[in-house]
Motif scaffolding. Structure first.
Motif, PDB file in Angstrom:
ATOM      1  N   LEU A 189     -33.394  -0.587 -16.509  1.00 59.67           N
ATOM      2  CA  LEU A 189     -32.271  -1.332 -15.941  1.00 59.67           C
ATOM      3  C   LEU A 189     -30.950  -0.787 -16.503  1.00 59.67           C
ATOM      4  N   TYR A 190     -30.901  -0.590 -17.805  1.00 56.45           N
ATOM      5  CA  TYR A 190     -29.696  -0.057 -18.458  1.00 56.45           C
ATOM      6  C   TYR A 190     -29.308   1.299 -17.866  1.00 56.45           C
ATOM      7  N   GLN A 191     -30.286   2.187 -17.727  1.00 54.43           N
ATOM      8  CA  GLN A 191     -29.999   3.512 -17.179  1.00 54.43           C
ATOM      9  C   GLN A 191     -29.442   3.408 -15.758  1.00 54.43           C
ATOM     10  N   THR A 192     -30.048   2.577 -14.949  1.00 56.23           N
ATOM     11  CA  THR A 192     -29.603   2.383 -13.568  1.00 56.23           C
ATOM     12  C   THR A 192     -28.199   1.791 -13.546  1.00 56.23           C
ATOM     13  N   TRP A 193     -27.993   0.756 -14.345  1.00 57.23           N
ATOM     14  CA  TRP A 193     -26.713   0.053 -14.389  1.00 57.23           C
ATOM     15  C   TRP A 193     -25.599   1.020 -14.778  1.00 57.23           C
ATOM     16  N   LYS A 194     -25.855   1.810 -15.801  1.00 58.80           N
ATOM     17  CA  LYS A 194     -24.831   2.722 -16.321  1.00 58.80           C
ATOM     18  C   LYS A 194     -24.582   3.887 -15.349  1.00 58.80           C
ATOM     19  N   LYS A 195     -25.653   4.516 -14.900  1.00 58.68           N
ATOM     20  CA  LYS A 195     -25.529   5.711 -14.055  1.00 58.68           C
ATOM     21  C   LYS A 195     -24.816   5.415 -12.740  1.00 58.68           C
ATOM     22  N   TYR A 196     -25.146   4.287 -12.136  1.00 62.17           N
ATOM     23  CA  TYR A 196     -24.603   3.960 -10.818  1.00 62.17           C
ATOM     24  C   TYR A 196     -23.432   2.973 -10.878  1.00 62.17           C
ATOM     25  N   HIS A 197     -22.909   2.750 -12.078  1.00 61.19           N
ATOM     26  CA  HIS A 197     -21.728   1.903 -12.279  1.00 61.19           C
ATOM     27  C   HIS A 197     -21.886   0.527 -11.612  1.00 61.19           C
ATOM     28  N   LYS A 198     -23.003  -0.113 -11.891  1.00 54.25           N
ATOM     29  CA  LYS A 198     -23.285  -1.425 -11.304  1.00 54.25           C
ATOM     30  C   LYS A 198     -22.445  -2.508 -11.959  1.00 54.25           C
ATOM     31  N   THR A 199     -22.253  -3.579 -11.231  1.00 53.24           N
ATOM     32  CA  THR A 199     -21.525  -4.739 -11.733  1.00 53.24           C
ATOM     33  C   THR A 199     -22.366  -5.981 -11.466  1.00 53.24           C
ATOM     34  N   ILE A 200     -21.884  -7.102 -11.926  1.00 53.96           N
ATOM     35  CA  ILE A 200     -22.604  -8.369 -11.781  1.00 53.96           C
ATOM     36  C   ILE A 200     -22.928  -8.669 -10.315  1.00 53.96           C
ATOM     37  N   ILE A 201     -22.102  -8.210  -9.425  1.00 58.15           N
ATOM     38  CA  ILE A 201     -22.330  -8.419  -7.984  1.00 58.15           C
ATOM     39  C   ILE A 201     -23.628  -7.750  -7.527  1.00 58.15           C
ATOM     40  N   ASP A 202     -24.020  -6.665  -8.198  1.00 58.11           N
ATOM     41  CA  ASP A 202     -25.198  -5.886  -7.821  1.00 58.11           C
ATOM     42  C   ASP A 202     -26.498  -6.398  -8.438  1.00 58.11           C
ATOM     43  N   THR A 203     -26.433  -7.428  -9.237  1.00 58.21           N
ATOM     44  CA  THR A 203     -27.582  -7.864 -10.034  1.00 58.21           C
ATOM     45  C   THR A 203     -28.862  -8.027  -9.224  1.00 58.21           C
ATOM     46  N   GLY A 204     -28.822  -8.772  -8.155  1.00 55.90           N
ATOM     47  CA  GLY A 204     -30.029  -9.012  -7.353  1.00 55.90           C
ATOM     48  C   GLY A 204     -30.646  -7.732  -6.839  1.00 55.90           C
ATOM     49  N   TYR A 205     -29.818  -6.844  -6.336  1.00 59.91           N
ATOM     50  CA  TYR A 205     -30.317  -5.565  -5.812  1.00 59.91           C
ATOM     51  C   TYR A 205     -30.907  -4.698  -6.917  1.00 59.91           C
ATOM     52  N   VAL A 206     -30.236  -4.684  -8.059  1.00 59.10           N
ATOM     53  CA  VAL A 206     -30.714  -3.859  -9.174  1.00 59.10           C
ATOM     54  C   VAL A 206     -32.049  -4.392  -9.689  1.00 59.10           C
ATOM     55  N   ILE A 207     -32.164  -5.687  -9.860  1.00 63.79           N
ATOM     56  CA  ILE A 207     -33.422  -6.260 -10.346  1.00 63.79           C
ATOM     57  C   ILE A 207     -34.550  -5.954  -9.366  1.00 63.79           C
ATOM     58  N   LYS A 208     -34.283  -6.050  -8.081  1.00 68.58           N
ATOM     59  CA  LYS A 208     -35.302  -5.723  -7.066  1.00 68.58           C
ATOM     60  C   LYS A 208     -35.705  -4.250  -7.181  1.00 68.58           C
ATOM     61  N   ALA A 209     -34.726  -3.360  -7.293  1.00 69.52           N
ATOM     62  CA  ALA A 209     -35.016  -1.925  -7.408  1.00 69.52           C
ATOM     63  C   ALA A 209     -35.779  -1.616  -8.694  1.00 69.52           C
ATOM     64  N   VAL A 210     -35.388  -2.249  -9.790  1.00 69.37           N
ATOM     65  CA  VAL A 210     -36.081  -2.046 -11.063  1.00 69.37           C
ATOM     66  C   VAL A 210     -37.517  -2.541 -10.954  1.00 69.37           C
ATOM     67  N   THR A 211     -37.706  -3.707 -10.377  1.00 63.68           N
ATOM     68  CA  THR A 211     -39.058  -4.259 -10.202  1.00 63.68           C
ATOM     69  C   THR A 211     -39.932  -3.314  -9.396  1.00 63.68           C
ATOM     70  N   ASP A 212     -39.417  -2.841  -8.278  1.00 68.45           N
ATOM     71  CA  ASP A 212     -40.190  -1.918  -7.436  1.00 68.45           C
ATOM     72  C   ASP A 212     -40.545  -0.644  -8.193  1.00 68.45           C
ATOM     73  N   TYR A 213     -39.578  -0.094  -8.939  1.00 66.97           N
ATOM     74  CA  TYR A 213     -39.810   1.153  -9.677  1.00 66.97           C
ATOM     75  C   TYR A 213     -40.852   0.965 -10.770  1.00 66.97           C
ATOM     76  N   VAL A 214     -40.694  -0.072 -11.595  1.00 72.72           N
ATOM     77  CA  VAL A 214     -41.593  -0.225 -12.745  1.00 72.72           C
ATOM     78  C   VAL A 214     -43.024  -0.540 -12.320  1.00 72.72           C
ATOM     79  N   LYS A 215     -43.184  -1.217 -11.202  1.00 69.76           N
ATOM     80  CA  LYS A 215     -44.537  -1.504 -10.722  1.00 69.76           C
ATOM     81  C   LYS A 215     -45.269  -0.231 -10.311  1.00 69.76           C
TER      82      LYS A 215
END
Length: 148
Positions: A92-118
């Protein structure tokens, strides 16, 4: 206002994972990096709530038996779940930092992280270990320069 409501989905494990992440010598440096970005003026996010979300993902992966192979190979459950949780938070940290995510992106990032880690259980654990090894090497090199 009521921290108990934040732990409903993960129970005590959510709190234990947070303590593991910030206090264990193998994950503390990573936790510090994650915490620093969580406090960034633009890229901030609620660190503890995000940790609970990472525990929820780890529990979901465990319940779906996606950690079974790793647990059986190592004859460990809690250690594997802890390492997977930390690796998930690191991803999550790597994704957040690399793609300059903000609090607005939280739901999308968590979904993407979940899909990736599974789909990448072993990679998630391994990536975290590789990062920790790199950080230890950097610390050792810095100590040589300071002491040398």
């Amino acid at each position: 206002n009521d921290p108990a409501t934040d732990l409903r989905g993960t129970g005590l494990l959510g709190l234990l994972h947070l303590l593991y992440f910030i206090l264990d010598s193998s994950t503390a440096a990573t936790a510090k990096k994650v915490y620093q970005i969580s406090q960034d003026e633009i890229q901030n996010f609620p660190f503890c709530l995000m940790s609970i979300s990472m525990t929820r993902i780890a529990l979901e992966v465990l319940r779906e038996e996606l950690l079974n192979k790793e647990c059986n190979q190592r004859n460990q459950v809690m250690l594997v779940v802890n390492e997977f949780y930390a690796g998930t938070f690191f991803h999550l940290y790597q994704t957040w930092k690399k793609y300059h995510k903000t609090i607005i992106d939280t739901g999308y990032v968590i979904k993407a992280v979940t899909d990736y880690v599974k789909k990448n259980v072993k990679t998630v654990i391994q990536s975290m270990k590789e990062f920790q090894d790199q950080e230890e090497t950097k610390s050792g090199v810095m100590a040589l320069h300071i002491n040398g």
